[in-house]
Design a protein around this motif. Structure first.
Motif, mmCIF file in Angstrom:
data_model
loop_
_atom_site.group_PDB
_atom_site.id
_atom_site.type_symbol
_atom_site.label_atom_id
_atom_site.label_comp_id
_atom_site.label_asym_id
_atom_site.label_seq_id
_atom_site.Cartn_x
_atom_site.Cartn_y
_atom_site.Cartn_z
ATOM 1 N N HIS B 67 0.930 -1.411 -0.083
ATOM 2 C CA HIS B 67 0.113 0.082 0.149
ATOM 3 C C HIS B 67 0.965 1.380 -0.021
ATOM 4 N N LEU B 68 0.648 2.196 -1.164
ATOM 5 C CA LEU B 68 1.365 3.507 -1.171
ATOM 6 C C LEU B 68 0.562 4.391 -0.563
ATOM 7 N N GLY B 69 1.157 5.255 0.291
ATOM 8 C CA GLY B 69 0.180 6.642 0.662
ATOM 9 C C GLY B 69 1.078 7.633 1.062
ATOM 10 N N ASP B 70 0.625 8.798 1.257
ATOM 11 C CA ASP B 70 1.360 9.887 1.847
ATOM 12 C C ASP B 70 2.096 9.398 3.182
ATOM 13 N N GLY B 71 3.375 9.587 2.872
ATOM 14 C CA GLY B 71 4.263 9.340 4.053
ATOM 15 C C GLY B 71 4.823 7.815 4.024
ATOM 16 N N SER B 72 4.533 7.140 3.124
ATOM 17 C CA SER B 72 4.978 5.719 3.061
ATOM 18 C C SER B 72 6.626 5.679 2.736
ATOM 19 N N ILE B 73 7.548 5.128 3.425
ATOM 20 C CA ILE B 73 8.936 4.905 3.063
ATOM 21 C C ILE B 73 9.054 3.832 2.040
ATOM 22 N N ILE B 74 9.801 4.065 0.868
ATOM 23 C CA ILE B 74 10.018 3.052 0.260
ATOM 24 C C ILE B 74 11.485 2.700 0.183
ATOM 25 N N ILE B 75 12.281 3.645 0.659
ATOM 26 C CA ILE B 75 13.965 3.423 0.729
ATOM 27 C C ILE B 75 14.426 3.938 1.989
ATOM 28 N N LEU B 76 14.923 3.404 3.046
ATOM 29 C CA LEU B 76 15.444 3.629 4.280
ATOM 30 C C LEU B 76 17.026 2.987 4.570
ATOM 31 N N THR B 77 17.993 3.757 4.644
ATOM 32 C CA THR B 77 19.240 3.406 4.748
ATOM 33 C C THR B 77 20.251 4.304 5.695
ATOM 34 N N GLU B 78 21.349 4.112 5.874
ATOM 35 C CA GLU B 78 22.041 4.922 6.667
ATOM 36 C C GLU B 78 21.983 6.391 6.087
ATOM 37 N N GLU B 79 22.153 6.140 4.855
ATOM 38 C CA GLU B 79 22.520 7.337 4.071
ATOM 39 C C GLU B 79 21.244 8.384 3.331
ATOM 40 N N ARG B 80 20.246 7.424 3.317
ATOM 41 C CA ARG B 80 19.037 8.399 2.709
ATOM 42 C C ARG B 80 17.543 7.682 3.152
ATOM 43 N N ALA B 81 16.581 8.554 3.069
ATOM 44 C CA ALA B 81 15.327 8.060 3.196
ATOM 45 C C ALA B 81 14.542 8.467 1.676
ATOM 46 N N VAL B 82 13.571 7.751 1.303
ATOM 47 C CA VAL B 82 12.755 8.130 0.145
ATOM 48 C C VAL B 82 11.512 8.031 0.576
ATOM 49 N N ILE B 83 10.693 9.198 0.556
ATOM 50 C CA ILE B 83 9.057 8.989 1.133
ATOM 51 C C ILE B 83 8.145 9.644 -0.033
ATOM 52 N N VAL B 84 7.144 8.984 0.147
ATOM 53 C CA VAL B 84 6.191 9.551 -0.937
ATOM 54 C C VAL B 84 5.449 10.614 -0.408
ATOM 55 N N SER B 85 5.180 11.562 -1.142
ATOM 56 C CA SER B 85 4.295 12.701 -0.983
ATOM 57 C C SER B 85 3.313 12.824 -1.746
ATOM 58 N N LEU B 86 1.976 12.471 -1.355
ATOM 59 C CA LEU B 86 0.882 12.754 -2.275
ATOM 60 C C LEU B 86 0.369 14.155 -2.703
ATOM 61 N N LYS B 87 0.403 13.950 -3.910
ATOM 62 C CA LYS B 87 -0.316 15.254 -4.589
ATOM 63 C C LYS B 87 -1.608 15.407 -4.065
ATOM 64 N N LYS B 88 -1.940 16.669 -3.575
ATOM 65 C CA LYS B 88 -3.604 16.959 -3.195
ATOM 66 C C LYS B 88 -4.356 16.738 -4.447
ATOM 67 N N ARG B 89 -5.417 16.165 -4.315
ATOM 68 C CA ARG B 89 -6.449 16.235 -5.469
ATOM 69 C C ARG B 89 -7.034 17.259 -5.599
ATOM 70 N N GLN B 90 -6.920 17.679 -7.115
ATOM 71 C CA GLN B 90 -7.619 18.812 -7.601
ATOM 72 C C GLN B 90 -9.163 18.721 -7.932
ATOM 73 N N TRP B 91 -9.968 19.722 -7.378
ATOM 74 C CA TRP B 91 -11.581 19.366 -7.722
ATOM 75 C C TRP B 91 -11.871 20.759 -8.395
ATOM 76 N N LEU B 92 -12.979 20.255 -9.575
ATOM 77 C CA LEU B 92 -13.362 21.436 -10.239
ATOM 78 C C LEU B 92 -14.991 21.471 -9.663
ATOM 79 N N ARG B 93 -15.347 22.628 -9.108
ATOM 80 C CA ARG B 93 -16.468 22.960 -8.439
ATOM 81 C C ARG B 93 -17.675 23.545 -9.328
ATOM 82 N N LEU B 94 -18.619 22.774 -9.393
ATOM 83 C CA LEU B 94 -19.715 23.096 -10.324
ATOM 84 C C LEU B 94 -20.892 23.433 -9.719
#
Ligand SMILES: Nc1nc2c(ncn2[C@@H]2O[C@H](COP(=O)(O)OP(=O)(O)OP(=O)(O)O)[C@@H](O)[C@H]2O)c(=O)[nH]1
Ligand SMILES: [Mg+2]
Lengths: 211, 152
Positions: B67-94
């Motif tokens: 499961h991938l969501g905002d804040g999911s860590i997909i790489i974590l080593t001594e050197e680095r972390a790679v983390i998912v940042s979810l783009k906010k959904r854009q809405w068109l309001r009618l």
């Protein structure tokens, strides 16, 4: 029950959509031998309205072992089974995954549809949309969601452009413009023109090669 | 410049997980956290290549049940972390002008298989891709005022 396969990445899934007769099966026929010869293990699922015509054609073609090809009849609404309710297709793909445990890639050909059809990313990881030159120079301008949202747009049958009076340069410019910088490749599935380019995208973006 | 090539093969956890939060915080302090930006649709992909916020080339291949969501860590080593940042959904309001317009608009959006939400007298369309592609398809509604776009 062995659940270990749940914990490692399974095969990647590529969708191939586009209008009736644009060359989706021909594209599969062009890329399959090249993928197989470089050691990629493949499965194929095709969707047809009420027959399994494309699956039969691929099985009979001798390019790939027939048991690795499955046909799914999708009824009158080919876009439903690739977007709103992809259950039938997911089942077919999972069947191939269970049967051939070392698959690297599954190709899914959608039934020929209109320019609005798009794949759900719940079903495939990446998808191509195939249109052809014969449909006219103004298709990109019609801005169908399929053509806009796909990961790779294929404009096929460039060989017939002189016969249908379509200027490839103009078409190219328009297609690239509506795609906003996302990739477009021009192909001739009959003689293989452009196919290496398609494969390069698949290898890089989906099979994650060159790492 | 040399582009870093990274591989992610599993979702390691979430950046709020007790055990992981401290490690992520420590990496943040030395500027070793990289983000990948995904739309809600894109989190369903299981094989993809993406560029991180620091320009690394990241090849991701995950099990189907991950499961991938905002804040999911997909790489974590001594050197680095790679983390998912979810783009906010854009809405068109009618907002449809009256009941007739509302019926027609509802039919139209359903016919195009758009994802919508209802909020009082508003219909909200979830945007997947360019807003213009949606506005184009609504031009007759917006053109004659049967439907109003809400932007505030
Ligand atoms: N000249 C030419 N003909 C092509 C090319 N690609 C496909 N065709 C022909 O176009 C016709 C349709 O090709 P298919 O591959 O069956 O098209 P499809 O998109 O799979 O069709 P459906 O599955 O029925 O929607 C066939 O007669 C192909 O031989 C091409 O690049 N050039
Ligand atoms: Mg076909």
């Amino acid at each position: 029950m062995n659940l270990s396969h749940y914990h490692r990445p399974g095969p990647a899934r590529i969708g191939i959509g586009g209008p009736v007769g644009s060359g989706k099966t021909a594209l599969i026929e062009a890329i399959v031998p090249r993928l197989l010869s470089s050691g990629v293990e493949l499965g194929i699922v095709t969707n047809d309205l009420v027959t399994r015509e494309d699956a039969e054609r691929l099985k009979a073609g001798g390019l790939i072992s027939p048991d690795r090809v499955l046909g799914v009849e999708c009824g009158a609404c080919p876009h439903t089974v690739i977007r709103e309710d992809p259950t039938l297709n997911i089942e077919a793909i999972e069947y191939l995954e269970r049967t051939f445990s070392s698959l690297d890639l599954v190709l899914l050909e959608s039934g020929g549809d209109n320019l609005a059809s798009t794949f759900s990313l719940d079903l495939v990881d990446w998808w191509m949309f195939v249109i052809d030159v014969g449909a006219g120079a103004d298709i990109p301008r019609k801005r169908g969601p399929g053509l806009l949202q796909c990961d790779l747009l294929i404009v096929n049958k460039i060989d017939i452009s002189p016969h249908v009076g379509v200027d490839i340069c103009g078409l190219k410019k328009e297609a690239e413009e509506v795609r906003g910088g996302n990739p477009v490749i021009f192909t001739n599935c009959r003689n293989g023109e452009g196919i290496e380019d398609v494969l390069a995208h698949i290898r890089r973006c989906v099979l994650l090669e060159d790492m | 410049m040399d582009i870093k090539k990274l591989k992610a093969r599993e979702v390691i956890g979430h950046c709020n997980d007790l055990k992981l939060a401290k490690r992520v915080e420590d990496l943040k302090k030395i500027d070793r956290v990289e983000y990948i930006y995904l739309s809600p649709e894109e989190t369903a992909r299981r094989h993809f290549r993406v560029q991180t916020s620091k320009g690394s080339d990241c090849a991701v291949a995950l099990p189907r049940n991950a499961h991938l969501g905002d804040g999911s860590i997909i790489i974590l080593t001594e050197e680095r972390a790679v983390i998912v940042s979810l783009k906010k959904r854009q809405w068109l309001r009618l907002r449809p002008l009256d009941q007739n317009a509302a019926l027609e608009l509802g039919y139209h959006c359903g016919n195009l298989h758009w994802k919508v939400e209802f909020k009082g007298s508003e219909l909200k369309v979830a945007l997947d891709g360019d807003e213009d592609n949606y506005l184009d398809r609504l031009s007759s509604f917006l053109g004659d005022g049967r439907v109003q776009r809400i932007t505030e």
